[in-house]
Design a protein around this motif. Sequence first.
Motif, PDB file in Angstrom:
ATOM      1  N   ALA A  36      -0.446   5.151  -1.099  1.00  0.00           N
ATOM      2  CA  ALA A  36       0.318   6.248  -1.686  1.00  0.00           C
ATOM      3  C   ALA A  36      -0.160   7.598  -1.163  1.00  0.00           C
ATOM      4  O   ALA A  36       0.655   8.496  -0.898  1.00  0.00           O
ATOM      5  CB  ALA A  36       0.209   6.205  -3.213  1.00  0.00           C
ATOM      6  N   GLU A  37      -1.473   7.737  -0.997  1.00  0.00           N
ATOM      7  CA  GLU A  37      -2.024   9.018  -0.553  1.00  0.00           C
ATOM      8  C   GLU A  37      -1.850   9.239   0.939  1.00  0.00           C
ATOM      9  O   GLU A  37      -1.360  10.284   1.375  1.00  0.00           O
ATOM     10  CB  GLU A  37      -3.514   9.087  -0.927  1.00  0.00           C
ATOM     11  N   LEU A  38      -2.267   8.244   1.756  1.00  0.00           N
ATOM     12  CA  LEU A  38      -2.264   8.433   3.211  1.00  0.00           C
ATOM     13  C   LEU A  38      -0.902   8.186   3.847  1.00  0.00           C
ATOM     14  O   LEU A  38      -0.586   8.788   4.874  1.00  0.00           O
ATOM     15  CB  LEU A  38      -3.312   7.517   3.858  1.00  0.00           C
ATOM     16  N   ARG A  39      -0.095   7.330   3.249  1.00  0.00           N
ATOM     17  CA  ARG A  39       1.217   7.012   3.829  1.00  0.00           C
ATOM     18  C   ARG A  39       2.328   7.820   3.173  1.00  0.00           C
ATOM     19  O   ARG A  39       3.016   8.594   3.826  1.00  0.00           O
ATOM     20  CB  ARG A  39       1.506   5.508   3.670  1.00  0.00           C
ATOM     21  N   SER A  40       2.481   7.675   1.872  1.00  0.00           N
ATOM     22  CA  SER A  40       3.594   8.318   1.190  1.00  0.00           C
ATOM     23  C   SER A  40       3.433   9.835   1.093  1.00  0.00           C
ATOM     24  O   SER A  40       4.373  10.584   1.369  1.00  0.00           O
ATOM     25  CB  SER A  40       3.766   7.731  -0.216  1.00  0.00           C
ATOM     26  N   LYS A  41       2.253  10.297   0.693  1.00  0.00           N
ATOM     27  CA  LYS A  41       2.041  11.732   0.474  1.00  0.00           C
ATOM     28  C   LYS A  41       1.717  12.471   1.769  1.00  0.00           C
ATOM     29  O   LYS A  41       2.389  13.438   2.126  1.00  0.00           O
ATOM     30  CB  LYS A  41       0.926  11.942  -0.550  1.00  0.00           C
ATOM     31  N   GLN A  42       0.688  12.010   2.502  1.00  0.00           N
ATOM     32  CA  GLN A  42       0.252  12.724   3.697  1.00  0.00           C
ATOM     33  C   GLN A  42       1.024  12.315   4.951  1.00  0.00           C
ATOM     34  O   GLN A  42       0.984  13.025   5.953  1.00  0.00           O
ATOM     35  CB  GLN A  42      -1.249  12.504   3.917  1.00  0.00           C
ATOM     36  N   GLN A  43       1.688  11.173   4.902  1.00  0.00           N
ATOM     37  CA  GLN A  43       2.476  10.671   6.040  1.00  0.00           C
ATOM     38  C   GLN A  43       1.663  10.663   7.340  1.00  0.00           C
ATOM     39  O   GLN A  43       2.095  11.153   8.376  1.00  0.00           O
ATOM     40  CB  GLN A  43       3.750  11.501   6.200  1.00  0.00           C
ATOM     41  N   THR A  44       0.470  10.080   7.244  1.00  0.00           N
ATOM     42  CA  THR A  44      -0.407  10.031   8.414  1.00  0.00           C
ATOM     43  C   THR A  44       0.048   9.003   9.445  1.00  0.00           C
ATOM     44  O   THR A  44      -0.215   9.155  10.639  1.00  0.00           O
ATOM     45  CB  THR A  44      -1.853   9.695   7.999  1.00  0.00           C
ATOM     46  N   GLY A  45       0.709   7.943   9.004  1.00  0.00           N
ATOM     47  CA  GLY A  45       1.128   6.912   9.951  1.00  0.00           C
ATOM     48  C   GLY A  45       1.915   5.825   9.244  1.00  0.00           C
ATOM     49  O   GLY A  45       2.028   5.810   8.011  1.00  0.00           O
ATOM     50  N   TYR A  46       2.450   4.934  10.051  1.00  0.00           N
ATOM     51  CA  TYR A  46       3.252   3.831   9.495  1.00  0.00           C
ATOM     52  C   TYR A  46       2.360   2.712   8.966  1.00  0.00           C
ATOM     53  O   TYR A  46       2.595   2.165   7.903  1.00  0.00           O
ATOM     54  CB  TYR A  46       4.190   3.288  10.569  1.00  0.00           C
ATOM     55  N   LEU A  47       1.308   2.374   9.722  1.00  0.00           N
ATOM     56  CA  LEU A  47       0.375   1.321   9.308  1.00  0.00           C
ATOM     57  C   LEU A  47      -0.765   1.958   8.534  1.00  0.00           C
ATOM     58  O   LEU A  47      -1.578   2.698   9.093  1.00  0.00           O
ATOM     59  CB  LEU A  47      -0.165   0.573  10.528  1.00  0.00           C
ATOM     60  N   VAL A  48      -0.832   1.689   7.237  1.00  0.00           N
ATOM     61  CA  VAL A  48      -1.863   2.252   6.357  1.00  0.00           C
ATOM     62  C   VAL A  48      -2.337   1.141   5.433  1.00  0.00           C
ATOM     63  O   VAL A  48      -1.570   0.635   4.616  1.00  0.00           O
ATOM     64  CB  VAL A  48      -1.301   3.429   5.525  1.00  0.00           C
ATOM     65  N   GLN A  49      -3.609   0.756   5.548  1.00  0.00           N
ATOM     66  CA  GLN A  49      -4.094  -0.380   4.767  1.00  0.00           C
ATOM     67  C   GLN A  49      -5.525  -0.160   4.296  1.00  0.00           C
ATOM     68  O   GLN A  49      -6.330   0.511   4.957  1.00  0.00           O
ATOM     69  CB  GLN A  49      -4.063  -1.663   5.611  1.00  0.00           C
ATOM     70  N   ALA A  50      -5.837  -0.743   3.157  1.00  0.00           N
ATOM     71  CA  ALA A  50      -7.208  -0.793   2.645  1.00  0.00           C
ATOM     72  C   ALA A  50      -7.419  -2.175   2.045  1.00  0.00           C
ATOM     73  O   ALA A  50      -6.511  -2.760   1.465  1.00  0.00           O
ATOM     74  CB  ALA A  50      -7.427   0.285   1.588  1.00  0.00           C
TER      75      ALA A  50
END
Length: 205
Positions: A36-50
């Motif tokens: 939610a933070e790195l993909r949806s809010k900051q839109q850093t990239g398409y592949l975002v995983q933890a």
Amino acid sequence: QAGNAAVLMIDAGGLDCKGREALAILYSAIPNQFYAELRSKQQTGYLVQASSQVMVSHHNVINFVVQSSKYKPGDLLHRYGKFLDDTLLDLNSGKSKTLSEKRFNMIKSARLAKYLTPNLNVGSMVGLMTTLLDNYDADFETLTKKKAATEEVNYDDVLEVAKQVHGKHNRRQIAVVYTKDGDELDQLPKQFAKFDGSKGKFITR
């Protein structure tokens, strides 16, 4: 390739059985928050995983990864660090959006409910037996012990494990970074030093 990438691996070793169950509950919530933070809010990239993985027996490693066409690896790693700091503040705020006490109880109940469901799938049973043989020294009482450990976990245990693993004092971290051909690597966080293959030695599993 068409993008940059940064993988951060954090050693969560040194936890006892209850601590590892607390970590598992925490990482039932963290991946969604990271996305939610790195993909949806900051839109850093398409592949975002933890995720949290057991790399060797009784030893967890936390993984964060983003592939980005917009941001370089150093920038991404700084964002990971801020996410970890903000998550700790949130968890200790008394009104956590990452893992409230109510959500903790729901996740714990769901994990305990799994022990009440018979495993009727041959494939998953084979996987379970393999895991018990490889990672738990063929201890077939493992599930009973894990259930007992889960029953003992309380909300404060999860908060304590979060401090232990996510805190700035835990420098048992490795970053693997990748840039597009022709792109220079940007500045990484200060705690990371370039890998020197002449130091240390690899130990086989």
